[in-house]
Write a protein that holds these residues in place. Structure first.
Motif, PDB file in Angstrom:
ATOM      1  N   LEU A  32       0.858  -1.180   0.000  1.00  0.00           N
ATOM      2  CA  LEU A  32       0.000   0.000   0.000  1.00  0.00           C
ATOM      3  C   LEU A  32       0.892   1.226   0.000  1.00  0.00           C
ATOM      4  O   LEU A  32       1.671   1.435   0.934  1.00  0.00           O
ATOM      5  CB  LEU A  32      -0.908   0.008   1.231  1.00  0.00           C
ATOM      6  CG  LEU A  32      -1.730   1.282   1.439  1.00  0.00           C
ATOM      7  CD1 LEU A  32      -2.705   1.488   0.274  1.00  0.00           C
ATOM      8  CD2 LEU A  32      -2.465   1.219   2.766  1.00  0.00           C
ATOM      9  N   GLN A  33       0.793   2.030  -1.045  1.00  0.00           N
ATOM     10  CA  GLN A  33       1.575   3.255  -1.133  1.00  0.00           C
ATOM     11  C   GLN A  33       0.778   4.365  -0.445  1.00  0.00           C
ATOM     12  O   GLN A  33      -0.372   4.610  -0.794  1.00  0.00           O
ATOM     13  CB  GLN A  33       1.855   3.604  -2.604  1.00  0.00           C
ATOM     14  CG  GLN A  33       2.855   4.697  -2.796  1.00  0.00           C
ATOM     15  CD  GLN A  33       4.234   4.322  -2.267  1.00  0.00           C
ATOM     16  OE1 GLN A  33       4.615   3.166  -2.238  1.00  0.00           O
ATOM     17  NE2 GLN A  33       4.988   5.317  -1.843  1.00  0.00           N
ATOM     18  N   VAL A  34       1.388   5.026   0.541  1.00  0.00           N
ATOM     19  CA  VAL A  34       0.692   6.033   1.330  1.00  0.00           C
ATOM     20  C   VAL A  34       1.135   7.441   0.945  1.00  0.00           C
ATOM     21  O   VAL A  34       0.311   8.324   0.723  1.00  0.00           O
ATOM     22  CB  VAL A  34       0.917   5.784   2.844  1.00  0.00           C
ATOM     23  CG1 VAL A  34       0.198   6.823   3.680  1.00  0.00           C
ATOM     24  CG2 VAL A  34       0.453   4.380   3.217  1.00  0.00           C
ATOM     25  N   ARG A  37       5.479   8.390  -4.595  1.00  0.00           N
ATOM     26  CA  ARG A  37       5.257   7.379  -5.627  1.00  0.00           C
ATOM     27  C   ARG A  37       6.407   6.396  -5.633  1.00  0.00           C
ATOM     28  O   ARG A  37       7.523   6.725  -5.254  1.00  0.00           O
ATOM     29  CB  ARG A  37       5.158   8.044  -7.001  1.00  0.00           C
ATOM     30  CG  ARG A  37       3.998   8.984  -7.150  1.00  0.00           C
ATOM     31  CD  ARG A  37       4.095   9.845  -8.401  1.00  0.00           C
ATOM     32  NE  ARG A  37       5.353  10.591  -8.379  1.00  0.00           N
ATOM     33  CZ  ARG A  37       6.165  10.733  -9.428  1.00  0.00           C
ATOM     34  NH1 ARG A  37       5.857  10.207 -10.593  1.00  0.00           N
ATOM     35  NH2 ARG A  37       7.293  11.408  -9.332  1.00  0.00           N
ATOM     36  N   GLU A  89       0.839   5.100  -7.029  1.00  0.00           N
ATOM     37  CA  GLU A  89       0.542   6.442  -6.534  1.00  0.00           C
ATOM     38  C   GLU A  89       0.007   6.316  -5.112  1.00  0.00           C
ATOM     39  O   GLU A  89      -0.451   5.236  -4.707  1.00  0.00           O
ATOM     40  CB  GLU A  89      -0.508   7.098  -7.434  1.00  0.00           C
ATOM     41  CG  GLU A  89      -0.119   7.204  -8.905  1.00  0.00           C
ATOM     42  CD  GLU A  89       0.879   8.309  -9.185  1.00  0.00           C
ATOM     43  OE1 GLU A  89       1.011   9.232  -8.345  1.00  0.00           O
ATOM     44  OE2 GLU A  89       1.531   8.256 -10.244  1.00  0.00           O
ATOM     45  N   PRO A  90       0.020   7.397  -4.328  1.00  0.00           N
ATOM     46  CA  PRO A  90      -0.554   7.334  -2.983  1.00  0.00           C
ATOM     47  C   PRO A  90      -1.998   6.826  -3.021  1.00  0.00           C
ATOM     48  O   PRO A  90      -2.786   7.231  -3.877  1.00  0.00           O
ATOM     49  CB  PRO A  90      -0.494   8.780  -2.496  1.00  0.00           C
ATOM     50  CG  PRO A  90       0.646   9.373  -3.256  1.00  0.00           C
ATOM     51  CD  PRO A  90       0.595   8.715  -4.619  1.00  0.00           C
ATOM     52  N   GLY A  91      -2.310   5.892  -2.124  1.00  0.00           N
ATOM     53  CA  GLY A  91      -3.653   5.321  -2.053  1.00  0.00           C
ATOM     54  C   GLY A  91      -3.830   4.066  -2.880  1.00  0.00           C
ATOM     55  O   GLY A  91      -4.860   3.404  -2.785  1.00  0.00           O
ATOM     56  N   GLN A  92      -2.850   3.711  -3.684  1.00  0.00           N
ATOM     57  CA  GLN A  92      -2.954   2.494  -4.486  1.00  0.00           C
ATOM     58  C   GLN A  92      -2.369   1.306  -3.730  1.00  0.00           C
ATOM     59  O   GLN A  92      -1.380   1.429  -3.012  1.00  0.00           O
ATOM     60  CB  GLN A  92      -2.261   2.650  -5.837  1.00  0.00           C
ATOM     61  CG  GLN A  92      -3.002   3.583  -6.770  1.00  0.00           C
ATOM     62  CD  GLN A  92      -2.388   3.592  -8.151  1.00  0.00           C
ATOM     63  OE1 GLN A  92      -1.168   3.681  -8.308  1.00  0.00           O
ATOM     64  NE2 GLN A  92      -3.235   3.512  -9.158  1.00  0.00           N
ATOM     65  N   LEU A  93      -3.007   0.160  -3.944  1.00  0.00           N
ATOM     66  CA  LEU A  93      -2.605  -1.095  -3.316  1.00  0.00           C
ATOM     67  C   LEU A  93      -2.258  -2.080  -4.419  1.00  0.00           C
ATOM     68  O   LEU A  93      -2.999  -2.218  -5.386  1.00  0.00           O
ATOM     69  CB  LEU A  93      -3.762  -1.647  -2.476  1.00  0.00           C
ATOM     70  CG  LEU A  93      -3.562  -3.031  -1.860  1.00  0.00           C
ATOM     71  CD1 LEU A  93      -2.595  -2.940  -0.681  1.00  0.00           C
ATOM     72  CD2 LEU A  93      -4.899  -3.588  -1.393  1.00  0.00           C
ATOM     73  N   SER A 162      -7.075   1.103  -6.596  1.00  0.00           N
ATOM     74  CA  SER A 162      -7.057   2.402  -5.909  1.00  0.00           C
ATOM     75  C   SER A 162      -8.134   2.444  -4.867  1.00  0.00           C
ATOM     76  O   SER A 162      -9.161   1.853  -4.993  1.00  0.00           O
ATOM     77  CB  SER A 162      -7.286   3.531  -6.900  1.00  0.00           C
ATOM     78  OG  SER A 162      -6.221   3.584  -7.821  1.00  0.00           O
TER      79      SER A 162
END
Length: 162
Positions: A32-34, A37, A89-93, A162
């Motif tokens: 999980l990107q918080v 990038r 990107e932030p919010g993508q898993l 996302s």
């Protein structure tokens, strides 16, 4: 969740070199990107002979071939390896199937990510993991060094949401 299956990363990192070298994990993992990038360069499990994985390893299997500085004289089969690059990107898993080789690059100086599963580098100790505890009781050791291991299905691709 056992601590070795969970890894939190937050910090400032260089963007001109990979944050992890090319390797594969024995377990399916989630990333999980918080913040910031991240680019993952992925190679399917069936390409192992093309990217020269090390035969002995513990929690993850690194490769001799380094895509960021390819030496095709030393690793000629690597020319035929097919890389899939994915930017989180932030919010993508991302779900990463077991056995897929990957190398990670931070694209922004500041990043934050949470990973689960995988089994690799920074996730902690093998102690506390039921499968590894069982292996320790049976064999007297943990890790996968010098053991034949079948990694993931090459037809199961990473998934991003996302």
């Amino acid at each position: 969740m056992h601590s070795h299956l969970q890894n939190r990363s937050l910090g400032a990192v260089p963007t001109h070199i990979p944050t992890s070298s090319l390797h594969r994990d024995p377990l399916t993992g989630f990333l999980l990107q918080v913040i910031g990038r991240k680019r993952l360069d992925l190679y399917s499990a069936d390409q192992a002979e093309l990217i020269y994985p090390m035969k002995s390893y513990n929690l993850y299997q690194p490769c001799w071939f380094k895509p960021e500085a390819p030496n095709y004289d030393l690793y000629p089969k690597a020319r035929d390896a097919k890389c899939i690059s994915v930017t989180l990107e932030p919010g993508q898993l991302m779900l990463q199937p077991a056995g897929w080789f990957h190398q990670v690059h931070a694209l922004d100086d500041l990043f934050g990510a949470v990973s689960f599963g995988g089994g690799g580098g920074g996730g902690g100790s093998a102690l506390g993991c039921p499968a590894r505890e069982q292996e320790r009781r049976v064999t007297g050791k943990t890790g996968m060094a010098n053991k034949p291991v079948t990694f993931g299905a090459p037809n199961v691709a990473p998934t991003i949401t996302s």
